[in-house]
Design an enzyme around this catalytic site. Structure first.
Site, PDB file in Angstrom:
ATOM      1  N   LYS A 112       0.955  -1.156   0.196  1.00 42.18           N
ATOM      2  CA  LYS A 112       0.089  -0.057  -0.044  1.00 42.18           C
ATOM      3  C   LYS A 112       0.787   1.347  -0.024  1.00 42.18           C
ATOM      4  O   LYS A 112       0.507   2.357  -0.709  1.00 42.18           O
ATOM      5  CB  LYS A 112      -1.174  -0.205   1.179  1.00 42.18           C
ATOM      6  CG  LYS A 112      -1.961  -0.979   0.784  1.00 42.18           C
ATOM      7  CD  LYS A 112      -3.003  -1.009   2.321  1.00 42.18           C
ATOM      8  CE  LYS A 112      -4.144  -2.094   2.054  1.00 42.18           C
ATOM      9  NZ  LYS A 112      -4.971  -2.251   3.136  1.00 42.18           N
ATOM     10  N   LYS A 196      -5.750 -12.044  -5.793  1.00 39.27           N
ATOM     11  CA  LYS A 196      -6.647 -12.193  -4.824  1.00 39.27           C
ATOM     12  C   LYS A 196      -7.794 -11.324  -5.351  1.00 39.27           C
ATOM     13  O   LYS A 196      -7.773 -10.184  -5.584  1.00 39.27           O
ATOM     14  CB  LYS A 196      -6.143 -12.089  -3.536  1.00 39.27           C
ATOM     15  CG  LYS A 196      -6.181 -10.514  -2.983  1.00 39.27           C
ATOM     16  CD  LYS A 196      -6.076 -10.665  -1.387  1.00 39.27           C
ATOM     17  CE  LYS A 196      -5.982  -9.340  -1.110  1.00 39.27           C
ATOM     18  NZ  LYS A 196      -5.649  -8.717   0.285  1.00 39.27           N
ATOM     19  N   LYS A 199     -11.276  -5.730  -2.799  1.00 37.79           N
ATOM     20  CA  LYS A 199     -12.118  -4.473  -2.957  1.00 37.79           C
ATOM     21  C   LYS A 199     -11.407  -3.477  -3.897  1.00 37.79           C
ATOM     22  O   LYS A 199     -12.182  -2.545  -4.102  1.00 37.79           O
ATOM     23  CB  LYS A 199     -12.314  -3.771  -1.456  1.00 37.79           C
ATOM     24  CG  LYS A 199     -12.872  -4.445  -0.479  1.00 37.79           C
ATOM     25  CD  LYS A 199     -13.051  -3.844   0.863  1.00 37.79           C
ATOM     26  CE  LYS A 199     -13.341  -5.199   1.788  1.00 37.79           C
ATOM     27  NZ  LYS A 199     -12.813  -4.779   3.266  1.00 37.79           N
TER      28      LYS A 199
HETATM   29  P1  TYM Z   1     -10.356  -7.230   5.339  1.00 41.92           P
HETATM   30  O1  TYM Z   1     -11.374  -6.162   5.601  1.00 41.92           O
HETATM   31  O2  TYM Z   1      -9.607  -6.757   4.077  1.00 41.92           O
HETATM   32  O3  TYM Z   1     -10.892  -8.622   4.939  1.00 41.92           O
HETATM   33  C1  TYM Z   1     -11.901  -9.325   5.898  1.00 41.92           C
HETATM   34  C2  TYM Z   1     -11.469 -10.659   5.808  1.00 41.92           C
HETATM   35  O4  TYM Z   1     -11.731 -11.190   4.164  1.00 41.92           O
HETATM   36  C3  TYM Z   1     -10.484 -12.041   4.143  1.00 41.92           C
HETATM   37  N1  TYM Z   1     -10.306 -11.855   2.616  1.00 41.92           N
HETATM   38  C4  TYM Z   1     -10.037 -12.858   1.728  1.00 41.92           C
HETATM   39  N2  TYM Z   1     -10.353 -14.480   2.075  1.00 41.92           N
HETATM   40  C5  TYM Z   1     -10.418 -15.122   1.031  1.00 41.92           C
HETATM   41  N3  TYM Z   1     -10.021 -14.792  -0.351  1.00 41.92           N
HETATM   42  C6  TYM Z   1      -9.842 -13.264  -0.700  1.00 41.92           C
HETATM   43  N4  TYM Z   1      -9.854 -12.959  -1.733  1.00 41.92           N
HETATM   44  C7  TYM Z   1      -9.914 -12.428   0.583  1.00 41.92           C
HETATM   45  N5  TYM Z   1     -10.081 -11.022   0.595  1.00 41.92           N
HETATM   46  C8  TYM Z   1     -10.165 -10.912   1.996  1.00 41.92           C
HETATM   47  C9  TYM Z   1      -9.670 -11.469   5.072  1.00 41.92           C
HETATM   48  O5  TYM Z   1      -8.415 -12.223   5.180  1.00 41.92           O
HETATM   49  C10 TYM Z   1     -10.200 -11.157   6.140  1.00 41.92           C
HETATM   50  O6  TYM Z   1     -10.374 -12.250   6.958  1.00 41.92           O
HETATM   51  N6  TYM Z   1      -6.919  -6.411   8.745  1.00 41.92           N
HETATM   52  C11 TYM Z   1      -8.091  -7.135   8.476  1.00 41.92           C
HETATM   53  C12 TYM Z   1      -9.061  -6.724   9.386  1.00 41.92           C
HETATM   54  C13 TYM Z   1      -9.013  -6.771  10.879  1.00 41.92           C
HETATM   55  C14 TYM Z   1      -8.964  -8.189  11.536  1.00 41.92           C
HETATM   56  C15 TYM Z   1      -8.645  -7.777  12.938  1.00 41.92           C
HETATM   57  C16 TYM Z   1      -9.369  -9.268  11.325  1.00 41.92           C
HETATM   58  C17 TYM Z   1      -8.760  -5.956  11.861  1.00 41.92           C
HETATM   59  N7  TYM Z   1      -8.532  -6.302  13.039  1.00 41.92           N
HETATM   60  C18 TYM Z   1      -8.600  -8.753  13.969  1.00 41.92           C
HETATM   61  C19 TYM Z   1      -9.034 -10.502  12.282  1.00 41.92           C
HETATM   62  C20 TYM Z   1      -8.695  -9.977  13.722  1.00 41.92           C
HETATM   63  C21 TYM Z   1      -8.460  -6.839   7.218  1.00 41.92           C
HETATM   64  O7  TYM Z   1      -8.149  -5.826   6.405  1.00 41.92           O
HETATM   65  O8  TYM Z   1      -9.580  -7.731   6.650  1.00 41.92           O
END
Ligand code: TYM
Length: 333
Positions: A112, A196, A199
């Site tokens: 990023k 992957k 968004k």
């Molecule tokens: P975020 O909001 O980007 O994504 C949410 C969840 O979706 C999963 N994910 C995917 N899994 C499979 N294939 C994909 N293409 C794909 N894209 C996204 C992510 O792995 C995630 O589980 N940093 C985290 C949010 C967060 C969090 C936490 C998660 C903040 N605090 C504490 C767990 C525990 C994030 O950006 O997820």
């Protein structure tokens, strides 16, 4: 019972199929056997400097999609991160135990910040994984269900927990495990099946949003990038597009990939896509109905979130107090 924590950022109007298959379905399954906390991480979303009204709306929309997927607020704690200020407080403590170089090695940060440049990259983006570690450690979490892209952040969280325990005594923090389900840990972009599903994808046709018009979704599946062969076979190296479609098909129908391979032996890619489009649309219609029902009553939704925040804060307060005390902060009489 052991605790689970996970969260998603409210950074778009709709979650996508990667979020759903990589994380949300696991959340719903795991709430049966664990005490679960599922959080809308709005503080994390501030790192992309959202418009205030849009952020508020997306926070509710994300919560509504958790509920539509089957997160049960009677059983699990559903809440918004900023409603529990302990998250930000613990993040400060943890940031004082995180190396500058260590944070700089996070690949999501490198990706990023590479895109935004030095001036566009905020300190918040840099400390993002520290806030995530705080989310997790604040609840003495045992298990964190996430997709593959969060693995490194989980490693950092574990390192921080171990560091606190080494410095301030065993039991200061609980060392969490990642729960990453291999088959669906990484759902790929339909137009670029080696990247992957995300968004921030360049081409909207590559992603399936849960709240998208089903007609648009069906079209996107039918125009998914495949390969120049004709054989329907699960081979992620040679045939990433077909492998991704089979993964999605299998996950949404609970039928294993070899069964699907056998069923489509000798048939064309068009058949597979047409059938999968139907499977996805049949899943999305009732999902969208449920999500829209929650969104139609924001007051009721806010009640659910308020109740969740209260229950979460009870747990968070106890952990933070323990860590503050062990760290040597004089407690108020
Ligand atoms: P975020 O909001 O980007 O994504 C949410 C969840 O979706 C999963 N994910 C995917 N899994 C499979 N294939 C994909 N293409 C794909 N894209 C996204 C992510 O792995 C995630 O589980 N940093 C985290 C949010 C967060 C969090 C936490 C998660 C903040 N605090 C504490 C767990 C525990 C994030 O950006 O997820």
């Amino acid at each position: 019972r052991a605790r689970i924590f996970s969260g998603m950022q409210p950074t778009s109007d709709s979650l996508h199929l990667g979020n759903y298959l990589g994380a949300l379905t696991q959340w719903v399954a795991l709430q049966e056997s664990y005490d679960a906390l599922y959080c809308v991480v709005d503080l994390h979303a501030l790192t992309v400097s959202p418009d205030p009204a849009v952020l508020r709306d997306r926070t509710r929309r994300t919560a509504a999609q958790y509920l539509a997927a089957g997160v049960d607020p009677a059983r699990s704690i559903l809440f918004v991160q900023s409603h529990v200020p302990e998250h930000a407080e613990l993040a400060w403590i943890l940031s004082c135990h995180t190396g500058f170089g260590e944070a700089g090695r996070m690949t999501q940060f490198k990706d990023k910040s590479g895109r935004y440049g030095a001036e566009g990259t905020t300190v918040g983006l840099f400390t993002y994984p520290v806030l995530m570690a705080a989310d997790i450690l604040l609840y003495d979490t045992a298990l964190v269900p996430v997709g593959e892209d969060q693995r490194q952040h989980l490693e950092l969280t574990r390192d921080l927990a171990q560091r606190l325990n080494a410095r301030f005594g065993a039991g200061t923090a609980i060392v969490p495990e990642a729960h990453i389900v291999r088959a669906t840990a990484k759902i790929y972009d339909l137009q670029e099946p080696t990247a992957k599903m995300s968004k921030s994808s360049a081409n909207p046709n590559g992603i399936i949003e849960l709240l998208d018009d089903p007609k648009v979704v069906a079209k996107r599946i039918r125009s998914a990038v495949t390969d120049a062969e004709r054989e329907i076979r699960f081979d992620p190296e040679a045939k990433p597009g077909i492998a991704n479609l089979l993964t999605i098909y299998s996950a949404l129908t609970n039928r294993d990939v070899p069964t699907l391979e056998a069923e489509y032996a000798g048939r064309g890619y068009g058949d597979l896509k047409k059938d999968l489009a139907e499977v996805v649309v049949d899943f999305l219609r009732p999902f969208q109905e449920r999500a829209n029902a929650y969104l139609a009553d924001p007051a009721a939704l806010d009640d659910v979130l308020a109740d969740g925040a209260e229950r979460a804060q009870d747990l968070a307060g106890a952990t933070l107090e323990r860590i503050y005390d062990r760290t040597g902060l004089l407690r108020r009489r």
